[in-house]
Design a protein around this motif. Structure first.
Motif, PDB file in Angstrom:
ATOM      1  N   UNK A  93       0.629  -1.165   0.049  1.00 47.01           N
ATOM      2  CA  UNK A  93      -0.029  -0.055  -0.062  1.00 47.01           C
ATOM      3  C   UNK A  93       0.856   1.368   0.126  1.00 47.01           C
ATOM      4  N   UNK A  94       0.991   2.059  -1.254  1.00 43.07           N
ATOM      5  CA  UNK A  94       1.666   3.345  -1.326  1.00 43.07           C
ATOM      6  C   UNK A  94       1.136   4.473  -0.892  1.00 43.07           C
ATOM      7  N   UNK A  95       1.616   5.649  -1.120  1.00 46.47           N
ATOM      8  CA  UNK A  95       0.961   6.776  -0.813  1.00 46.47           C
ATOM      9  C   UNK A  95      -0.223   6.955  -1.953  1.00 46.47           C
ATOM     10  N   UNK A  96      -0.164   6.548  -3.089  1.00 50.29           N
ATOM     11  CA  UNK A  96      -1.094   6.840  -4.136  1.00 50.29           C
ATOM     12  C   UNK A  96      -2.298   5.712  -3.919  1.00 50.29           C
ATOM     13  N   UNK A  97      -2.047   4.901  -3.174  1.00 48.74           N
ATOM     14  CA  UNK A  97      -3.245   4.081  -2.589  1.00 48.74           C
ATOM     15  C   UNK A  97      -4.012   4.743  -1.577  1.00 48.74           C
ATOM     16  N   UNK A  98      -3.431   5.508  -0.676  1.00 49.89           N
ATOM     17  CA  UNK A  98      -4.029   6.422   0.369  1.00 49.89           C
ATOM     18  C   UNK A  98      -4.841   7.533  -0.420  1.00 49.89           C
ATOM     19  N   UNK A  99      -4.156   8.111  -1.371  1.00 50.89           N
ATOM     20  CA  UNK A  99      -4.993   9.198  -2.036  1.00 50.89           C
ATOM     21  C   UNK A  99      -6.163   8.733  -2.484  1.00 50.89           C
ATOM     22  N   UNK A 100      -6.038   7.549  -3.157  1.00 47.81           N
ATOM     23  CA  UNK A 100      -7.429   7.162  -3.688  1.00 47.81           C
ATOM     24  C   UNK A 100      -8.326   6.635  -2.851  1.00 47.81           C
ATOM     25  N   UNK A 101      -7.984   6.117  -1.603  1.00 44.64           N
ATOM     26  CA  UNK A 101      -8.831   5.877  -0.400  1.00 44.64           C
ATOM     27  C   UNK A 101      -9.619   7.371   0.111  1.00 44.64           C
ATOM     28  N   UNK A 102      -8.688   8.269   0.240  1.00 41.46           N
ATOM     29  CA  UNK A 102      -9.195   9.708   0.730  1.00 41.46           C
ATOM     30  C   UNK A 102     -10.173  10.208  -0.436  1.00 41.46           C
TER      31      UNK A 102
END
Length: 115
Positions: free
Chosen positions: A42-51
């Motif tokens: 889980x990368x920073x881009x995954x967290x961006x999509x989650x947000x």
């Protein structure tokens, strides 16, 4: 309306408990021996999509509560256009000509409705 929400929630919980939980437990026992965790990959881009998805989950009900049907009709296509623009920035893959034409029509209709 609430009956549909209960039905949808049931199937989500059914999927989580009956189907996903056993496979999760078996992968945890394997990952404990290898040192990997559930957050591996889980990368920073995954967290961006989650947000972004969480933000969308708040905006859509707020639009329905405080706006009208026409506003909601513009909110969904606009979210698709913004998601496409964000994916162009992230991945560098441009949408096709029909999508660009459709996005133009969405933006033009919003402009015409607002004036």
């Amino acid at each position: 309306m609430w009956a549909r929400n209960i039905q949808l929630s049931f199937w989500i919980w059914f999927w989580l408990i009956v189907i996903s939980f056993p496979s999760l437990m078996s992968s945890i026992s394997v990952s404990l021996t290898t040192g990997a965790s559930m957050m591996t990959g889980i990368t920073a881009w995954v967290w961006v999509v989650i947000v972004l998805q969480g933000f969308k989950a708040v905006l859509v009900p707020a639009t329905l509560k405080y706006g009208d049907n026409i506003l909601y009709s513009f909110a969904k296509p606009m979210s698709i256009v913004l998601t496409a623009l964000f994916s162009v920035v992230v991945s560098g893959i441009f949408p096709g000509a029909r999508f660009v034409l459709g996005a133009f029509f969405v933006l033009a209709s919003m402009r015409l409705y607002g004036s």
